[in-house]
Design a protein around this motif. Structure first.
Motif, PDB file in Angstrom:
ATOM      1  N   ILE A   1     -40.120 129.957 -62.633  1.00 50.52           N
ATOM      2  CA  ILE A   1     -39.536 128.696 -62.174  1.00 50.52           C
ATOM      3  C   ILE A   1     -40.561 127.567 -62.305  1.00 50.52           C
ATOM      4  N   ILE A   2     -41.810 127.861 -61.928  1.00 48.54           N
ATOM      5  CA  ILE A   2     -42.860 126.840 -62.043  1.00 48.54           C
ATOM      6  C   ILE A   2     -43.024 126.412 -63.501  1.00 48.54           C
ATOM      7  N   GLU A   3     -43.010 127.382 -64.410  1.00 49.24           N
ATOM      8  CA  GLU A   3     -43.177 127.084 -65.835  1.00 49.24           C
ATOM      9  C   GLU A   3     -41.872 126.641 -66.499  1.00 49.24           C
ATOM     10  N   TRP A   4     -40.790 126.802 -65.773  1.00 49.31           N
ATOM     11  CA  TRP A   4     -39.424 126.516 -66.235  1.00 49.31           C
ATOM     12  C   TRP A   4     -39.165 127.150 -67.618  1.00 49.31           C
ATOM     13  N   ASN A   5     -39.233 128.468 -67.582  1.00 50.65           N
ATOM     14  CA  ASN A   5     -38.951 129.290 -68.763  1.00 50.65           C
ATOM     15  C   ASN A   5     -37.595 129.944 -68.560  1.00 50.65           C
ATOM     16  N   PRO A   6     -36.526 129.427 -69.201  1.00 45.52           N
ATOM     17  CA  PRO A   6     -35.175 129.931 -68.934  1.00 45.52           C
ATOM     18  C   PRO A   6     -35.026 131.437 -69.136  1.00 45.52           C
ATOM     19  N   ALA A   7     -35.597 131.979 -70.195  1.00 45.57           N
ATOM     20  CA  ALA A   7     -35.471 133.416 -70.445  1.00 45.57           C
ATOM     21  C   ALA A   7     -36.157 134.217 -69.344  1.00 45.57           C
ATOM     22  N   ALA A   8     -37.347 133.775 -68.964  1.00 44.97           N
ATOM     23  CA  ALA A   8     -38.079 134.467 -67.904  1.00 44.97           C
ATOM     24  C   ALA A   8     -37.354 134.328 -66.567  1.00 44.97           C
ATOM     25  N   ILE A   9     -36.777 133.159 -66.310  1.00 41.63           N
ATOM     26  CA  ILE A   9     -36.015 132.959 -65.074  1.00 41.63           C
ATOM     27  C   ILE A   9     -34.838 133.928 -65.018  1.00 41.63           C
ATOM     28  N   LEU A  10     -34.152 134.104 -66.148  1.00 43.16           N
ATOM     29  CA  LEU A  10     -32.990 134.995 -66.187  1.00 43.16           C
ATOM     30  C   LEU A  10     -33.395 136.429 -65.856  1.00 43.16           C
TER      31      LEU A  10
ATOM     32  N   MET B   1     -41.246 134.400 -73.962  1.00 43.20           N
ATOM     33  CA  MET B   1     -42.057 134.960 -72.880  1.00 43.20           C
ATOM     34  C   MET B   1     -43.332 135.563 -73.449  1.00 43.20           C
ATOM     35  N   THR B   2     -44.398 135.500 -72.676  1.00 38.93           N
ATOM     36  CA  THR B   2     -45.668 136.077 -73.110  1.00 38.93           C
ATOM     37  C   THR B   2     -45.653 137.593 -72.941  1.00 38.93           C
ATOM     38  N   ALA B   3     -46.620 138.249 -73.556  1.00 36.41           N
ATOM     39  CA  ALA B   3     -46.726 139.701 -73.445  1.00 36.41           C
ATOM     40  C   ALA B   3     -46.957 140.124 -71.997  1.00 36.41           C
ATOM     41  N   LEU B   4     -47.759 139.327 -71.270  1.00 34.31           N
ATOM     42  CA  LEU B   4     -48.029 139.657 -69.864  1.00 34.31           C
ATOM     43  C   LEU B   4     -46.758 139.559 -69.036  1.00 34.31           C
ATOM     44  N   GLU B   5     -45.954 138.544 -69.273  1.00 31.13           N
ATOM     45  CA  GLU B   5     -44.689 138.396 -68.546  1.00 31.13           C
ATOM     46  C   GLU B   5     -43.753 139.559 -68.840  1.00 31.13           C
ATOM     47  N   ILE B   6     -43.694 139.970 -70.089  1.00 29.96           N
ATOM     48  CA  ILE B   6     -42.838 141.095 -70.467  1.00 29.96           C
ATOM     49  C   ILE B   6     -43.318 142.385 -69.788  1.00 29.96           C
ATOM     50  N   MET B   7     -44.637 142.589 -69.751  1.00 30.97           N
ATOM     51  CA  MET B   7     -45.189 143.781 -69.099  1.00 30.97           C
ATOM     52  C   MET B   7     -44.886 143.782 -67.604  1.00 30.97           C
ATOM     53  N   ASN B   8     -45.010 142.632 -66.961  1.00 28.78           N
ATOM     54  CA  ASN B   8     -44.708 142.547 -65.532  1.00 28.78           C
ATOM     55  C   ASN B   8     -43.248 142.861 -65.251  1.00 28.78           C
TER      56      ASN B   8
END
Length: 368
Positions: free
Chosen positions: A295-304, A1-8
């Motif tokens: 979901i759009i990016e299909w990032n399993p960790a982010a989806i979880l 996951m990116t830093a922005l995703e983690i911050m969100n």
């Protein structure tokens, strides 16, 4: 996951915790074993304008109460329907008021009331327990029978469109400043409006509805009038005691009703509580956005993680809603729609109040 995703995601989880602090509890009057003979005579005042379709359940519920030492004064506020005839059929005394509004109607009845205590009820409320009235009165007595005790009735919904009121119902309660983890640390915004109990002497000392005539948010203004006289204002939930069904006429009435009050009412909310509300709602949108993006990016960790956050918001919103109404759990997987409707109506209300300086309610154009 990116830093922005983690911050969100981090912001979203913090916002969930802020929500818990924001709406920590909503107490209700508890059952009492005290004898009914210890309570004084009560005057129940019901302002009513074109309420023929809604006033019967309230009057019926009053007939069923175990405590019966009261008079019922229904103030017919220039109705064009059969409100007066229905009230009389239940034994209520009907007073005429020449269309001057709710505050004028309440004051008119209070001047003629015989009771030592006054109970102001909206026509669309009703008691849902035969002990409901006595529980409320005993609570007031146990708190010294001073100032105001007000209930926010449990919101009964029957049709799907009525569920879009859920966030409004939550924020109306939270915005009174009393239900955070800090309890009564913040000054109350005023009083709930549908059910207000006070004693006669305090009412006239505070100036009653005469003092606040013309106020759009009469409940908040009345509470403020009592506080100015150093009289307490206590606000409680109505679950198990009293219910109401808001805006059964349709979505147009619902929008008009919330528009009438919300932008003005929010000005009485403490800035800290308002900040918490903003962060909680923002976190809800952040959770939804994070889930869609993952979901759009299909990032399993982010989806979880975003899925967990989304579920937490869904459950939390449903939990808060269960305190204020019988909203169906099936709507909460779509909570972003509920949040979006709240934001839309709030902005519409803000524009009507601050730019056009008028709102519509029950066929009247009200200047603000």
């Amino acid at each position: 996951m990116t830093a922005l995703e983690i911050m969100n995601l981090a912001f979203g989880f913090v916002a969930v915790m802020i929500g818990v602090l924001m709406f920590w509890s909503l107490p209700v009057p508890v059952s009492s074993s005290s004898p009914l003979t210890g309570l004084p005579f009560l005057s129940i005042i019901i302002p009513a304008r074109n309420e023929e379709g809604r006033i019967s359940p309230l009057l019926q519920s009053l007939q069923e109460q175990h405590f019966r030492q009261f008079e019922i004064l229904v103030v017919d506020d220039d109705s064009s329907d059969n409100t007066a005839a229905i009230a009389e059929s239940y034994g209520a005394k009907v007073l005429k008021n020449a269309g001057a509004g709710k505050s004028s109607a309440c004051w008119h009845a209070a001047e003629q009331a015989k009771g030592s205590w006054l109970l102001f009820l909206d026509a669309d409320t009703k008691f849902i327990s035969v002990e409901g009235l006595s529980n409320l009165l005993h609570f007031y007595q146990e708190k010294g029978a001073k100032g105001i005790t007000a209930l926010q009735p449990f919101h009964t919904v029957e049709r799907l469109y009525e569920h879009i009121s859920v966030v409004f119902n939550i924020i109306v309660v939270v915005g009174m400043n009393l239900f955070t983890i800090w309890g009564s640390r913040f000054k109350t915004a005023g009083s709930f409006g549908p059910c207000i109990l006070c004693n006669r002497d305090d009412y006239f000392l505070a100036g009653g509805h005469k003092k606040i005539e013309g106020a759009i948010m009469d409940d908040l203004a009345l509470g403020e009038a009592f506080l100015e006289q150093d009289l307490p204002v206590r606000c409680l939930g109505g679950k198990g005691i009293m219910s109401l069904r808001m805006y059964p006429e349709g979505i147009g009435s619902l929008i008009e009703g919330w528009c009438k009050s919300f932008a003005i009412g929010s000005k009485s909310t403490h800035p800290m509580i308002m900040l918490m509300v903003i962060l909680w709602i923002s976190g809800g949108f952040t959770a939804a956005g994070a889930l869609i993006s993952s979901i759009i990016e299909w990032n399993p960790a982010a989806i979880l993680f975003s899925g967990i956050l989304y579920c937490l918001y869904m459950i939390q919103t449903a939990w808060f809603a269960s305190r204020v109404g019988n909203f169906k759990w099936g709507v909460f997987p779509f909570y972003p729609i509920l949040f979006s409707f709240f934001i839309g109506i709030y902005l519409y209300s803000f524009i009507r109040v601050n730019i056009f300086h008028s709102v519509n309610w029950k066929g009247r154009k009200i200047k603000v």
